[in-house]
Write a protein that holds these residues in place. Structure first.
Motif, short mmCIF file in Angstrom:
data_model
loop_
_atom_site.label_atom_id
_atom_site.label_comp_id
_atom_site.label_asym_id
_atom_site.label_seq_id
_atom_site.Cartn_x
_atom_site.Cartn_y
_atom_site.Cartn_z
N THR A 150 20.77 17.35 24.20
CA THR A 150 20.67 17.52 22.75
C THR A 150 21.70 16.64 22.04
OG1 THR A 150 19.88 19.79 22.97
CG2 THR A 150 20.80 19.16 20.84
N VAL A 151 22.92 16.58 22.57
CA VAL A 151 23.96 15.74 21.98
C VAL A 151 23.54 14.28 21.98
CG1 VAL A 151 26.31 14.86 22.28
CG2 VAL A 151 25.85 17.30 22.53
N ILE A 152 23.01 13.80 23.11
CA ILE A 152 22.58 12.41 23.20
C ILE A 152 21.47 12.13 22.19
CG2 ILE A 152 21.42 10.72 24.68
CD1 ILE A 152 22.96 11.94 27.04
N LYS A 153 20.50 13.04 22.08
CA LYS A 153 19.40 12.85 21.15
C LYS A 153 19.88 12.81 19.71
CE LYS A 153 14.96 14.86 19.74
NZ LYS A 153 13.97 15.96 19.99
N GLN A 154 20.77 13.74 19.34
CA GLN A 154 21.24 13.82 17.96
C GLN A 154 22.18 12.66 17.61
OE1 GLN A 154 22.97 17.77 17.90
NE2 GLN A 154 21.05 18.72 17.28
N CYS A 155 22.84 12.09 18.60
CA CYS A 155 23.81 11.02 18.35
C CYS A 155 23.24 9.61 18.51
CB CYS A 155 25.01 11.19 19.28
SG CYS A 155 26.08 12.60 18.87
N THR A 156 22.01 9.50 18.97
CA THR A 156 21.43 8.17 19.20
C THR A 156 20.85 7.59 17.91
OG1 THR A 156 20.92 8.67 21.52
CG2 THR A 156 19.66 6.90 20.47
N VAL A 157 21.26 6.38 17.59
CA VAL A 157 20.77 5.67 16.41
C VAL A 157 20.29 4.29 16.82
CG1 VAL A 157 22.10 6.92 14.69
CG2 VAL A 157 23.14 4.99 15.87
N VAL A 158 19.26 3.81 16.12
CA VAL A 158 18.65 2.51 16.45
C VAL A 158 18.64 1.63 15.21
CG1 VAL A 158 16.60 1.33 17.33
CG2 VAL A 158 17.19 3.60 18.21
N LYS A 159 19.00 0.39 15.39
CA LYS A 159 19.00 -0.62 14.33
C LYS A 159 18.12 -1.78 14.76
CE LYS A 159 22.16 -3.92 12.10
NZ LYS A 159 23.59 -4.37 12.03
N SER A 160 17.17 -2.17 13.91
CA SER A 160 16.31 -3.33 14.18
C SER A 160 16.91 -4.56 13.50
CB SER A 160 14.90 -3.08 13.66
OG SER A 160 14.29 -2.02 14.37
N GLN A 161 17.05 -5.64 14.27
CA GLN A 161 17.71 -6.84 13.75
C GLN A 161 16.87 -8.08 14.05
OE1 GLN A 161 20.85 -7.20 12.05
NE2 GLN A 161 19.88 -9.21 11.76
N ASP A 162 16.57 -8.85 13.03
CA ASP A 162 15.90 -10.14 13.20
C ASP A 162 16.94 -11.14 13.71
OD1 ASP A 162 14.51 -12.50 13.07
OD2 ASP A 162 14.03 -12.38 10.93
N GLY A 164 16.00 -14.22 14.86
CA GLY A 164 15.42 -15.55 14.78
C GLY A 164 14.45 -15.84 15.92
N ALA A 165 13.76 -16.99 15.83
CA ALA A 165 12.79 -17.42 16.85
C ALA A 165 11.71 -16.36 17.05
CB ALA A 165 13.49 -17.73 18.17
N GLY A 166 11.35 -15.65 15.98
CA GLY A 166 10.29 -14.65 16.07
C GLY A 166 10.63 -13.46 16.92
N THR A 167 11.92 -13.17 17.06
CA THR A 167 12.37 -12.10 17.95
C THR A 167 13.15 -11.04 17.20
OG1 THR A 167 12.55 -13.73 19.75
CG2 THR A 167 13.65 -11.60 20.08
N GLU A 168 12.87 -9.80 17.53
CA GLU A 168 13.58 -8.65 16.98
C GLU A 168 14.41 -8.00 18.08
OE1 GLU A 168 12.58 -4.03 15.73
OE2 GLU A 168 10.97 -5.52 15.74
N ALA A 169 15.68 -7.73 17.78
CA ALA A 169 16.54 -6.99 18.70
C ALA A 169 16.64 -5.56 18.21
CB ALA A 169 17.92 -7.62 18.77
N ARG A 170 16.26 -4.61 19.05
CA ARG A 170 16.42 -3.20 18.72
C ARG A 170 17.70 -2.71 19.39
NH1 ARG A 170 10.20 -0.77 18.89
NH2 ARG A 170 9.35 -2.36 17.46
N ASP A 184 8.67 -8.83 20.09
CA ASP A 184 8.03 -9.88 19.32
C ASP A 184 7.94 -9.41 17.87
OD1 ASP A 184 5.52 -11.18 18.03
OD2 ASP A 184 5.90 -12.44 19.78
N TRP A 185 8.47 -10.20 16.94
CA TRP A 185 8.52 -9.77 15.54
C TRP A 185 7.14 -9.66 14.93
CZ3 TRP A 185 12.68 -7.92 13.08
CH2 TRP A 185 12.57 -7.70 11.70
N ALA A 186 6.19 -10.46 15.41
CA ALA A 186 4.86 -10.50 14.80
C ALA A 186 4.00 -9.29 15.19
CB ALA A 186 4.14 -11.79 15.18
N ASP A 187 3.93 -9.00 16.47
CA ASP A 187 3.01 -7.93 16.91
C ASP A 187 3.73 -6.68 17.41
OD1 ASP A 187 3.91 -8.61 19.46
OD2 ASP A 187 2.10 -9.73 19.98
N GLY A 188 5.05 -6.70 17.47
CA GLY A 188 5.80 -5.52 17.86
C GLY A 188 5.81 -5.20 19.33
#
Length: 250
Positions: A150-162, A164-170, A184-188
């Motif tokens: 439960t602690v891990i679930k409540q404390c986990t956060v995700v940030k999506s970052q462009d 470049g080169a059509g790539t997203e870093a989660r 892939d930024w275009a189709d996910g």
């Protein structure tokens, strides 16, 4: 920080409007202590019921608190001696560990994701008359513990970052440390060939075609060092999202 001694009052039964009617809010009345100090709360889940304990106390200024501790963490409800729960103050828990500044009193759960949280309390204003106090939450029975999943679930956060080169870093931050997956930024769709960066594998191999590395993966402030363009293009640095206040880092 100066602290004032608080007279602790523990109640075995939950307070109700009828039980409190006509009673003064004091350690010897509405929030009177008894030899046991805590009670077990009922629940549909037997394991949760066995591990959930409740403590009631006075914090001064005609206000009481009902402090609950369970494997899912601590919570606090504020009480009026006659009317019961003070709805305008709401409930404190992991998602809302402190009252807002406009509440009129200072109340905050310290160490809300740990096994021994405390309530930091101040009900009197001014520089001299308003001293902080600490009240321990009741301890769970032997064999009970804070639910780590439960602690891990409540404390986990995700940030999506462009990046470049059509790539997203989660970019994920959790008590287990930072991690990064690439999409892939275009189709996910996830770019499986790049795998996952984490503490064990903080950097992409040279064959990946792009430069991606988690800097200081064991710290509270990791960053992603990134370069998706060739030539003399400068490296970019991206901060990971912060975990909620009080979350642990293992």
């Amino acid at each position: 920080m100066r602290r004032r001694a608080l007279r602790t009052g523990l109640a075995v039964a939950a307070l109700s409007g009828s039980a409190l009617a006509g009673s003064a809010l004091a350690p010897t009345a509405a929030f009177a202590a008894d030899s046991h100090g805590t009670r077990t709360a009922s629940s549909a889940d037997p394991s949760t019921a066995r591990c959930t304990v409740v403590k009631e106390d006075s914090i001064g200024a005609g206000t009481g608190v009902r402090m609950t501790m369970s494997p899912q963490g601590p919570s606090v409800v504020f009480l009026d001696p006659v009317d019961g729960p003070i709805t305008r103050l709401g409930t404190l828990d992991r998602s809302r560990p402190a009252l807002p500044q406009g509440a009129g009193i200072d109340e905050e759960i310290l160490n809300p994701y740990g096994s021994t949280p405390q309530l930091l309390t101040k009900t009197q204003g001014g520089n001299d008359g308003g001293l902080y106090g600490l009240i321990d939450f009741p301890r769970m029975p032997k064999g009970c513990s804070v639910d780590k999943a439960t602690v891990i679930k409540q404390c986990t956060v995700v940030k999506s970052q462009d990046i470049g080169a059509g790539t997203e870093a989660r970019m994920t931050t959790s008590p287990q440390g930072p991690s990064v997956d690439f999409y892939d930024w275009a189709d996910g769709t996830r770019i499986a060939r790049l795998g996952t960066l984490d503490r064990a594998h903080p950097k992409l191999p040279d064959s990946a075609g792009i430069y991606e590395e988690i800097m200081e993966p064991n710290s509270w402030n990791p960053r992603l060092k990134s370069k998706t363009e060739g030539g003399r293009t400068e490296y970019a640095f991206f901060d990971f999202a912060k975990m909620p206040k009080g979350c642990p880092l293992r």
